[in-house]
Each structure stands twice: as structure tokens, then as C-alpha cells.
Design a protein around this motif. Sequence first.
Motif, short mmCIF file in Angstrom:
data_model
loop_
_atom_site.label_atom_id
_atom_site.label_comp_id
_atom_site.label_asym_id
_atom_site.label_seq_id
_atom_site.Cartn_x
_atom_site.Cartn_y
_atom_site.Cartn_z
N GLY A 40 0.83 -1.20 0.00
CA GLY A 40 0.00 0.00 0.00
C GLY A 40 0.86 1.24 0.00
O GLY A 40 1.86 1.31 0.74
N PHE A 42 0.36 5.35 0.46
CA PHE A 42 -0.56 6.43 0.79
C PHE A 42 0.22 7.61 1.34
O PHE A 42 1.17 7.43 2.10
CB PHE A 42 -1.59 5.96 1.82
N VAL A 44 0.11 9.65 3.81
CA VAL A 44 -0.49 9.92 5.11
C VAL A 44 -0.05 11.30 5.62
O VAL A 44 -0.77 11.97 6.36
CB VAL A 44 -0.12 8.81 6.11
N GLN A 73 -8.00 6.24 4.44
CA GLN A 73 -7.88 5.30 3.32
C GLN A 73 -7.01 4.09 3.71
O GLN A 73 -7.31 2.96 3.30
CB GLN A 73 -7.27 6.02 2.11
N THR A 74 -5.97 4.34 4.51
CA THR A 74 -5.16 3.19 4.97
C THR A 74 -5.99 2.27 5.86
O THR A 74 -5.88 1.04 5.78
CB THR A 74 -3.92 3.67 5.73
N TYR A 97 -0.53 -7.33 4.46
CA TYR A 97 -0.33 -6.01 3.85
C TYR A 97 0.91 -5.35 4.41
O TYR A 97 1.33 -5.60 5.54
CB TYR A 97 -1.55 -5.11 4.06
N ILE A 99 1.96 -1.29 4.29
CA ILE A 99 1.54 0.04 3.86
C ILE A 99 2.64 1.03 4.18
O ILE A 99 3.16 1.06 5.32
CB ILE A 99 0.22 0.45 4.55
N ASP A 101 4.14 5.16 3.82
CA ASP A 101 3.78 6.59 3.72
C ASP A 101 4.68 7.24 2.67
O ASP A 101 5.91 7.24 2.80
CB ASP A 101 3.96 7.26 5.08
N GLY A 145 -2.59 1.96 -4.44
CA GLY A 145 -2.07 3.33 -4.36
C GLY A 145 -1.51 3.76 -5.70
O GLY A 145 -1.58 3.03 -6.69
N SER A 147 -1.58 7.89 -3.66
CA SER A 147 -2.60 8.90 -3.41
C SER A 147 -2.63 10.00 -4.46
O SER A 147 -3.68 10.64 -4.66
CB SER A 147 -2.38 9.52 -2.03
N ASN A 351 0.93 -0.70 13.48
CA ASN A 351 0.32 0.40 12.73
C ASN A 351 0.82 1.73 13.29
O ASN A 351 0.25 2.29 14.24
CB ASN A 351 -1.20 0.32 12.79
N THR A 412 -11.17 2.80 -2.39
CA THR A 412 -10.09 2.02 -1.78
C THR A 412 -10.53 0.59 -1.51
O THR A 412 -9.79 -0.37 -1.78
CB THR A 412 -9.64 2.69 -0.46
#
Length: 927
Positions: A40, A42, A44, A73-74, A97, A99, A101, A145, A147, A351, A412
Motif C-alpha cells: 500500500g 498512501f 499519510v 484510506q489506509t 499487507y 503500507i 507513507d 495506491g 494517493s 500500525n 479504496t
Amino acid sequence: MAFITFLIPCFVVSTDIAFSCQNTDDFVGASSPGDIVIGGLFAVHGEMLRPEEYPIKPVIQNCAGFEIQIFLQTLAMIHAIETINNSTLLSGVTLGYEIYDTCAEVTKAMASALRFLSKFDSSEGVVEFKCNYSDYIPRIKAVVGASYSEVSMAVSRLLALQLIPQVSPVSSAEILSDKIRFPSFFRTIPSDFHQTRAMAHLISESGWNWIGVIATDDDNGRFALESFGVQTMANNVCIAFKEMLPAYLSDNTFHTKVDHAIEKIVKETRVNVIVVFMRQFHVLKLFKKAIERNVHKVWLASDNWSSAVKISTIPNIRELGTIVGFGFKGGDISTFQDFLRNLHEKPTDNNKFLHEYIMLLSVCAHLEYYDFQMCIANQSQDDLLQNVENKHQIWRDDFLNTNIEPGFIHSTVLAVYAIAHAIKGQCKDRNCKDPSAFTPWELLEELKKVTVIDDDKEIKFDSKGDMRTGYDVLLWKEIDGHMEITTMAEYDPEKDDFVFEDEEKKKDFLDLKKVQSTCSQHCRPGQMKKVTESPHTCCYECVYCPENHYSNQTDMDYCYRCNNKTYWAPINSTTCYRKTIHFLAWSDWFAVFLLLLSAFGVLLVLSISVIFTKNLNTPVVKASGGLTVCYIILFSHFLSFLSTIFFVDEPTEFKCKTRQALFGISFALCISCILIKSLKILLAFSFDPKLQNFLKCVYKPVPTVVVCTGIQVIICTFWLIFRTPFVKQNFSIPREIILECNEGSIVAFGIMLGYIAALAFICFIFAFKGRKLPENYNEAKFITFGMLIYFIAWIVFIPVYATTFGKYLPAVEIIVVLISNYGILCCTFLPKCYIIIYKQETNTKSAFLKMIYTYSSKSAGSVAVSQISLDSKSSSSRATISDSCKSEKNSVNGNSHFQVPGQKLIKEKVLPKNTVRTTARKRLSSI
């Protein structure tokens, strides 16, 4: 807006654990293990912290500007993966996953993409270089992704090396639809082509054509601006100005350019609609400055910020005017909202985004709602570590739910489910618990065929890798003192049209049209645009449509010409009117007058016929050539008067062919008969031997009439066969159509009239020679007058006919026909009728003999004088006189000598009395 807070035990955050990147694992923002891992990307955080000067060492910096919407969205991605893992979709195969930034920065996104490309189970995250990656198993199987389009372009080129599928829920740049440059890129939203087309359509429908555009100076902004420019041009919309703001807030020129953009907006007073293609934090800065300058416009929002709650809660946002935007279509996100309500119960170990959000809540909890949002957005990671120490954690329930932008969340979730369905297709005959069961490029092929059920509708990727889910047209409305983002309409990309749920929402759309944003005033129907010196086609003057042109809509570039000659339009007309058809109608007073004259002529002909029939055996009738010739002449006059009927009323093919032919033949017959009469009279009373011989040879009554009339019949026949007259519409008068007969051939028409004129001229010559005949027999004098009237009428007719146009042109022909008819009829018959009715004493045989005797005596005297002067011809002349008198049996009393003017009394050469008497009787009988 209510918030529920929870106290969480106090803790101290270690700097090393929170944000510093000591190894590659620290670089991951959120992760969870699984059989198949999805990456992912994003943004952020809205920006990367940069040193004051250009970087010297290749070190990844910390970021600032926590973006609540992208953080959501995340969470939507995580929620979708957890939901799939808890369902039977993948039959025991779990999804994991990783994810990352991107901080809205291409370089940081590329670093994350490199980690995606690293070989599976490589502890050091090594990316192997190979010529063929067909069997290469990377760390992840697909990527959700990024964004921003600019980041997606860069990442997609890198992922295309191994054909790793990339599905973006947000990147909408039109260029990403190019499968040659971006073969592994997909998205669950429409491209900017549809968004810009929808915007241009809305602008055009609202009657705006003079707008301003502000965009971010990055790939996404530039591509959007280019696409929008093409669409506005197609919709006759002009862009008054374009302002580009730096892509990074850290740019030293950012605030200067914002001020310049606001100054431009204020200066352009005719521009009342501003289109904004920018990221949310750019819009925040712009709007704050616009509120300070009291700018009041219509703002057209792109999908980046059209549903941004943090912008809609700016203090005094209502003072900016009306905000209309296009957002991605939302769906059912109720389960996600439940997920958010329970989010505070979830662990934050895996996270870091959630961990940071909790810390931000603690730091900014004491602030009001908008300031609370700004506090979260403006905290850098470094500042947060300093401010969070010894702070109690506070959870604000429903804060995240309040900030949801449904379109982004829905797209998303769609992206995750599309990848999951593609994985399901690959795992039908494979053990997908083994990460090497399939490669990313195989998953890519499966993804192209995926169909996802969304709200009971099947949606799939098109050939360009896009999902045409459509747009919601959003209107920001103030309700109960708060700015609410409502759905005004839906936009269907397939039909390029707006769909309204009810009349109230349609009324909101109609209210937009009340705003004027035009370079020039709208040109009303009946006017057209006249381009001025301005380079923009939207700047023009309004001028009236010229005659025979019209415009029936506003702001027309040109006036339509009345496309048929049967229509006309005045100046400044909105439509064409059918031209009035005119012709010499029965009801026209002038036509009635002329027809009365024709009718009177017919009655006159009939009356003369009756008079001549009753006085059949009188000398006057006999002297007129006999009843047969008179009847033929009168019948030809009758036909000539009758031909005038065909000049009146609406022309038809039959009328056009009949009227000229009927007149030409009947009038030629009339002149032919009069010519015979002239020859006969001249023959009877002429004493010139040469003329006598010529007249005897020429005088053949029946053949002459047949030949002379037959020639005219041939002329008219050839005319009607080869160049026949026809009905013609005359458009020379602007607002009228004149129905008239076109003669077909002016030459044939001229030959017909010329032939009649030639006969009339010959008749005139013979009649002129006999102008001194006895009074009762002096038809020649009247025939001369009749021919003169004919010549004068037709000589005047030619220029009048050539210069006259309109419905009264046939009246000119009727007049000249009537004048010709009346002139010849009256000169030929009325003197005879006068003698028959009023001078009956002269209409006797004895009176005629006496008159002829007197004339013959004078003529004989003239001949005698000629004999004296021309001795060589005297015997011949006497022989002629003797021959002309040998059939007479009776003599007439008279003097044996007579006086010739200018001469002496002659006795030697005087003709005998009995010879004169015989000549008189013979001439009377011959006449």
C-alpha cells in the motif's frame, strides 16, 4: 458536533520506536503477515521535511502534515483485507499487507516501491537484477495506491519492470490510461478525462464562458489543466487566467504565488467562477487568504478536495460564495464506520499511523474542532515527539467518522476487492499458501478480467484499466449554521449527462445559472457574436443578425441563413418567415378593371358582329371586305381579348403556354386580314399602272391569310416545343415571392412580336398609300391610324416591360394587348358602324356611285396629265384605263372636262364620260 472521549493510560513514547528509520522494517507504516502480501502507498503526511538547503546526504527525512482523509484510506484498506480474511472469498488463504507513507513525495514513494520489488524471503531486502522476471517472486503480489497521480506515474514505471499490478483508488490523471507507458496500472475511479468533461459540461450548462483556473504545479495539476483546456474549448468556454501554485508548501515562493492568484481573482471582476485542481492543504492556504480579501465567487472543486471536511469547516467558509465539486461515487460503508468506532481497541504495534494519530489526539485534545484539525495537520513528527511526553491519551469518538469522504473510502475498498478476486482466480487450481504459487504478471492478466459486484451492479476494468463508476456532483450548503456537503446530482460518464434525484436538487442546479461569469454579455436570440481584438473567442460584441438571417439561441457565433428562398427574416430576427406569394389575382382591383375592359371589348366585338350581320347587303358592309373577312377579323379580336384572362390569377404551366401563343396567333390572323383589305382597296382605286400590276400579282386573299397566319403558328409551335414558357418564382422583392410566367426564350418571344410588327408595318405602308380614297371607302386612313396606335403601344411596352417587376408585370402586357385591340378594332369598324347607324342616307348604292364617280374623275384627270407629260407611256395608260372600264354597261352623268390643280383646263386629252362612269361602277362592284 459531539465527541466522546476516553482516557487511555499514560505512556511515554520513545523517539527511536516512533519515527526514526534504523532499518528497513522501521520504514513500514502498517503491516500484517499473510499468505499473500499486498502493498500500500498512501500520502499519510502531506509533505516531507526538507533542510534549508538542498540535501547533501541521501537520507529519508521525517514528514509533517498528518492527513486525516488519507489515514482513513489506509484504515479502509486494512478493514477490507480483514473482512476478506474473515470471509470465504479466498477459501483459507489469508492476505497480508505492508503500507508505506509516501509523504506526497516521489522519492520516498520510489524507496517504498524498491522494497516491493525486493525478492521474497530476502532478509536484507535485496532487489535482484535479471533480464527475465517471469519467474521472479517479489515481496508483494500487488500494490494499492498511490494517493497522487504524480507519485503513481513514477511508481508505476518501476513496478512495470516486474509487471506488478498497481490499483489506485485516487490517482485520476488521464495519462495513466496509456497502457503502453503504464501497462500494470489500474484504478477504481474514472480518469480525469471524464471529470474535466463533466466540469466543462456543468460550466456550459450554467451559461458560464469566462472562468479562472488554479492548479498545483505538478504532473497531476498540469495534466488536469491540459485535459480541462481541451474540454472547455469543445464547449466554447474560455479560460481568463491560469495560476499554478508550487506543489510543496515548503517552497519559498508558495505564499507569494497564493497572494498573486488572489490578486488576479480580485482584479478579474467578470470572472465569477474559479476551477481549482489542487491538493487539500493547498486549498486550505488559498481559501484562508481569499476569506481575508473578501473574495466571493463560485468555486468548482476537483475530486481531490470536493468532499474535504477539514476545508468545509474553515471559519467563515460561507463568505467565499458557492462551492460545487465532483467526487467519486460512494457506496455502503456502514461496516467501515463500525470498524472506526472500535478502532481504539486495536493494537498499534503494527500500525505506526494509528499510533501517531493517537498521539495527535493527546496533543490537540484541548482545541476546538477546526483548530483541532489544524493542530493534527500541522504537527511534524519531530514536534509531536517533543509535545507528547507525559500527555494522557484521549480518544475522540466519531471524529474519524465525521471526516470520512465516502468516495475515497469506497474506491479504496474496491481496489482491495478487485485484487482479492484476481487472487481468487489464480488460486482455483493452486496452493496459494505458497507465495511462489503464482507471479505478479499472472495476477495482472487475471485482474484484467475481474468483475466486482458493487451495490448489486457488476463493474470491471475497461481496456484502459479504468472503472467508470461515475461522479457525485456535490454542493456545499449551509444548514443550521454548519456547512454540509450534499449530493446535488449524479454524473453519468457514458451519457455525458447529469441525473437529478428530485426537483429540489434540480432547483439548486438552476440557481447556479443565476451567477454571471462571461467576458461579454450574452447575445440574445436575433443577435450574433462579433469577435473583437481580444484573443479569446468568448470576448465579443453582440450585433444584430442581418436581413434574411436569424438566430434562435443565445450566444450564437453566427446567424443562420434562411435556407430556402421561400423564407425571409428581418434584421434582428429569431426565426424565418414564409414569404408572401403574390400574383395578379382576380380580386385585385386593377385586374378587375382590366378584365372589365376586356369584357367590354368582347361585347363590342359581339355588337359589331350583330350590326354587320343585320346590314349584310349594304354598301358599307360590302366595302369593308364582306361579312366573311369581317367575321374573321372580329373573331381574332375576340381571341385577343380572351387571351387577357390567362394573364390573371395564379400562373400555371397551361396559362403560361396558352396566353402568348393565343395572342400571337389571333393577332397575326387579324393583321393578315387587314393586310388583304388594304391590298384590295388599293388595287381598286389605284391608277398607277405599275402598282396595279404588282397588286394584281400579290392579291391572293386566302393563301395570303393562311401563309401569314401559318408562319406565326410555326413560330409559336417551335417556341412551345423547344423553349416552352414555365412558371417561375421571382425572389427579387425581399419579403415576397412573385409567381410569374417565364417566357422560356426571350428570343422566341421577340420573334413572335417582331413578326406581328412586320405584318403591321407592311399593312401600314399599303394603307398609307390609300389614305386619300373616297370618304366612305377610306378604310386605309383608319387602318393607318390603327397601325400607328399599335406601333406606339408596343414601342412604349418594350422599355416598360423590361424595367417593370412584381405582380403587375402581367398587367403591362394586358394593357398593351387591350390598346392594340381597341385601336385596330375601333379604327376598323367604328367608322362603318357610325355610317350604318347615323348616316344611313350615305349607305346607299347611288351615294356610293356618286362619290366614286367624283373620285374617279379626279383620278382620271391626274392620269391624263401624266399622259401629256409622258407621251411614251400614254397609249399604255389609256389601254389600262380602257381595260378597267370595259365591263361597265352604264354611264354616269358628269362634266366632260375637269380642272387639275396647277394646270390649265385640258379638253383634248379628257376621258369620255362613259369611261369614267364605267370605272366608277367597276370599282364599286370590286369593293
